[in-house]
Enzyme design. Structure first.
Site: not given
Length: 215
Positions: A47, A116, A147
């Protein structure tokens, strides 16, 4: 590896690895992932959203080779084209990415898809896609640096997933060594711990410590 083998990797170890080079104390993703693999992690997600497409591609070629060496599954976050280009074992997508059925059409039948979810309605939608997707993420459990704008869903959603998900799930978001036992008690068999691992002085020791709590 095929889809079934990749999901065996998901279930074989309680810690799910994710890269976060900006939180890796100056180390490369290659160094960090190798330490994760040496400690027993067998499911790794790449990621990195801020790098160029070429930089991601070159890095993922190396990580693909490394994960194969350890018999670990390698997934790409969001970038379906990148996953196809480096022959990753699958992708992890979010609610705002390409829809799961479209991703399955692109990847074919033998790659893993994770999705998700952030609440009961999304989990029920995921249940309806069993067979299209392979596992779900549940979170963020707590506030998270990775996040910052995401709203925490709390341990209640982990409990809900334990009772209602027909798919395997990984709890993610703000999980640290000090609160991991609470996530385990809420029903998570697999957890994703990001900065606590990537920023650890001794990554392998940290992973082993987390795995002991989960076991």
């Amino acid at each position: 590896m095929n889809r079934q083998e990749a999901m065996r990797c998901f279930k074989s170890f309680p810690i799910y690895g994710i890269t976060a080079e900006g939180m890796s104390a100056g180390r490369s993703n290659l160094e960090v992932v190798e330490a994760m693999l040496q400690a027993g992690i067998r499911f790794v997600q790449y990621r990195e959203k801020e790098k160029s497409g070429l930089a991601r591609y070159n890095e993922c070629l190396q990580l693909r080779e490394l994960t194969r060496k350890y018999g670990a599954a390698f997934l790409i976050d969001d970038f379906v084209d990148l996953a196809m280009a480096v022959d990753a074992d699958g992708v992890h997508i979010g609610q705002d990415d390409l829809p799961p059925r479209a991703v399955r059409e692109l990847l074919g039948p033998d790659k893993v898809i994770g999705w998700s979810t952030h609440g009961p309605e999304q989990l029920q939608a995921a249940n309806g896609l069993a067979g299209v997707i392979d596992y779900i993420g549940t979170g963020p459990v707590y506030a998270t640096q990775t996040k910052k704008t995401a709203v925490p869903v709390g341990l209640e959603y982990v409990q809900y997933a334990r009772q209602n998900s027909v798919l395997p799930f990984v709890a993610i978001g703000g999980i640290k060594e000090h609160n991991l036992h609470l996530v385990r008690e809420a029903g998570a068999d697999t957890v994703c711990v990001v900065s606590e691992i990537t920023g650890a002085d001794d990554i392998a020791a940290k992973v082993r410590s987390l795995a002991e709590i989960m076991d």
